[in-house]
Design a protein around this motif. Structure first.
Motif, PDB file in Angstrom:
ATOM      1  N   PHE A 229      40.658  83.858  26.324  1.00 12.30           N
ATOM      2  CA  PHE A 229      41.794  83.110  25.834  1.00 12.30           C
ATOM      3  C   PHE A 229      41.693  81.834  25.708  1.00 12.30           C
ATOM      4  CE2 PHE A 229      42.698  87.446  27.941  1.00 12.30           C
ATOM      5  CZ  PHE A 229      42.523  88.349  27.106  1.00 12.30           C
ATOM      6  N   THR A 230      40.890  81.486  25.391  1.00 11.93           N
ATOM      7  CA  THR A 230      40.965  79.582  25.205  1.00 11.93           C
ATOM      8  C   THR A 230      40.564  79.746  24.044  1.00 11.93           C
ATOM      9  OG1 THR A 230      40.022  79.468  27.656  1.00 11.93           O
ATOM     10  CG2 THR A 230      39.628  77.498  26.182  1.00 11.93           C
ATOM     11  N   PRO A 231      41.430  78.982  22.574  1.00  6.22           N
ATOM     12  CA  PRO A 231      40.848  78.717  21.255  1.00  6.22           C
ATOM     13  C   PRO A 231      39.974  77.434  21.681  1.00  6.22           C
ATOM     14  CG  PRO A 231      42.768  77.336  22.263  1.00  6.22           C
ATOM     15  CD  PRO A 231      42.438  78.261  23.713  1.00  6.22           C
ATOM     16  N   ILE A 232      38.841  77.724  20.585  1.00  9.51           N
ATOM     17  CA  ILE A 232      38.157  77.072  20.043  1.00  9.51           C
ATOM     18  C   ILE A 232      38.766  76.119  18.463  1.00  9.51           C
ATOM     19  CG2 ILE A 232      36.116  76.776  19.071  1.00  9.51           C
ATOM     20  CD1 ILE A 232      35.092  79.344  21.097  1.00  9.51           C
ATOM     21  N   PHE A 233      38.608  75.228  18.685  1.00  9.57           N
ATOM     22  CA  PHE A 233      39.525  74.240  17.486  1.00  9.57           C
ATOM     23  C   PHE A 233      37.908  73.290  16.786  1.00  9.57           C
ATOM     24  CE2 PHE A 233      42.110  73.781  21.163  1.00  9.57           C
ATOM     25  CZ  PHE A 233      43.305  74.192  20.099  1.00  9.57           C
ATOM     26  N   VAL A 234      36.707  72.992  17.300  1.00 12.90           N
ATOM     27  CA  VAL A 234      35.652  72.300  16.354  1.00 12.90           C
ATOM     28  C   VAL A 234      34.289  72.925  16.978  1.00 12.90           C
ATOM     29  CG1 VAL A 234      35.001  70.313  15.565  1.00 12.90           C
ATOM     30  CG2 VAL A 234      37.386  70.913  16.186  1.00 12.90           C
ATOM     31  N   VAL A 235      33.920  73.130  16.861  1.00 11.15           N
ATOM     32  CA  VAL A 235      31.925  72.991  17.029  1.00 11.15           C
ATOM     33  C   VAL A 235      31.074  72.808  15.764  1.00 11.15           C
ATOM     34  CG1 VAL A 235      29.987  74.779  16.995  1.00 11.15           C
ATOM     35  CG2 VAL A 235      32.401  76.039  17.334  1.00 11.15           C
ATOM     36  N   ARG A 236      30.630  71.272  16.313  1.00 10.30           N
ATOM     37  CA  ARG A 236      30.302  70.761  14.923  1.00 10.30           C
ATOM     38  C   ARG A 236      28.505  69.903  15.528  1.00 10.30           C
ATOM     39  NH1 ARG A 236      29.753  68.343  10.490  1.00 10.30           N
ATOM     40  NH2 ARG A 236      29.704  65.938  10.364  1.00 10.30           N
ATOM     41  N   LEU A 237      27.878  70.195  14.454  1.00  2.00           N
ATOM     42  CA  LEU A 237      26.415  69.405  14.686  1.00  2.00           C
ATOM     43  C   LEU A 237      26.720  68.101  14.163  1.00  2.00           C
ATOM     44  CD1 LEU A 237      23.462  69.776  14.917  1.00  2.00           C
ATOM     45  CD2 LEU A 237      23.012  69.891  12.712  1.00  2.00           C
ATOM     46  N   ASP A 238      26.316  67.218  15.450  1.00  2.00           N
ATOM     47  CA  ASP A 238      26.038  65.565  15.142  1.00  2.00           C
ATOM     48  C   ASP A 238      24.691  65.197  14.364  1.00  2.00           C
ATOM     49  OD1 ASP A 238      25.710  63.281  15.449  1.00  2.00           O
ATOM     50  OD2 ASP A 238      26.893  62.866  16.886  1.00  2.00           O
ATOM     51  N   GLU A 239      24.851  64.402  13.099  1.00  2.00           N
ATOM     52  CA  GLU A 239      23.176  64.836  12.223  1.00  2.00           C
ATOM     53  C   GLU A 239      22.519  63.715  12.950  1.00  2.00           C
ATOM     54  OE1 GLU A 239      24.856  64.766   8.275  1.00  2.00           O
ATOM     55  OE2 GLU A 239      25.112  66.978   7.904  1.00  2.00           O
ATOM     56  N   ARG A 240      23.372  62.696  13.638  1.00  2.00           N
ATOM     57  CA  ARG A 240      23.273  61.269  13.989  1.00  2.00           C
ATOM     58  C   ARG A 240      21.807  61.648  14.982  1.00  2.00           C
ATOM     59  NH1 ARG A 240      26.351  58.320  16.312  1.00  2.00           N
ATOM     60  NH2 ARG A 240      27.566  59.471  16.835  1.00  2.00           N
ATOM     61  N   THR A 241      22.296  62.710  16.626  1.00  2.00           N
ATOM     62  CA  THR A 241      21.473  63.192  17.282  1.00  2.00           C
ATOM     63  C   THR A 241      20.909  64.544  17.108  1.00  2.00           C
ATOM     64  OG1 THR A 241      23.846  63.967  18.435  1.00  2.00           O
ATOM     65  CG2 THR A 241      22.816  61.246  18.806  1.00  2.00           C
ATOM     66  N   GLY A 242      21.373  65.502  16.413  1.00  2.00           N
ATOM     67  CA  GLY A 242      21.135  66.951  16.391  1.00  2.00           C
ATOM     68  C   GLY A 242      21.970  67.467  17.515  1.00  2.00           C
ATOM     69  N   ASN A 243      22.893  67.163  18.254  1.00  2.00           N
ATOM     70  CA  ASN A 243      23.629  68.197  19.424  1.00  2.00           C
ATOM     71  C   ASN A 243      25.296  68.490  18.629  1.00  2.00           C
ATOM     72  OD1 ASN A 243      22.114  66.638  21.314  1.00  2.00           O
ATOM     73  ND2 ASN A 243      22.981  65.431  21.537  1.00  2.00           N
ATOM     74  N   LEU A 244      25.182  69.874  19.406  1.00  2.73           N
ATOM     75  CA  LEU A 244      26.260  70.249  18.917  1.00  2.73           C
ATOM     76  C   LEU A 244      27.199  70.015  19.876  1.00  2.73           C
ATOM     77  CD1 LEU A 244      24.801  73.871  18.350  1.00  2.73           C
ATOM     78  CD2 LEU A 244      26.123  72.424  16.541  1.00  2.73           C
TER      79      LEU A 244
END
Length: 57
Positions: free
Chosen positions: A21-36
């Motif tokens: 029951f932990t809310p997820i606020f952001v899922v983002r791909l860093d376009e510079r490094t390719g990391n999520l």
């Protein structure tokens, strides 16, 4: 675009967070490094590398 390994790991981690029951606020791909990046709950920050390994920040 995230790699297949990143996508699978992201789904697994998101499912684990949702099960507690932990809310997820952001899922983002860093376009510079390719990391999520995941930001969830009060202070959970997770980085998922291109090869599928991950770490807490």
């Amino acid at each position: 675009m995230p790699t297949a390994e990143q996508s699978i790991r992201c789904v697994i981690l998101c499912q684990s967070l949702i099960n507690t029951f932990t809310p997820i606020f952001v899922v983002r791909l860093d376009e510079r490094t390719g990391n999520l990046f995941l930001i969830a709950g009060d202070n959970i920050e997770i980085e998922i590398y291109r090869h599928g390994l991950w770490r807490f920040l």
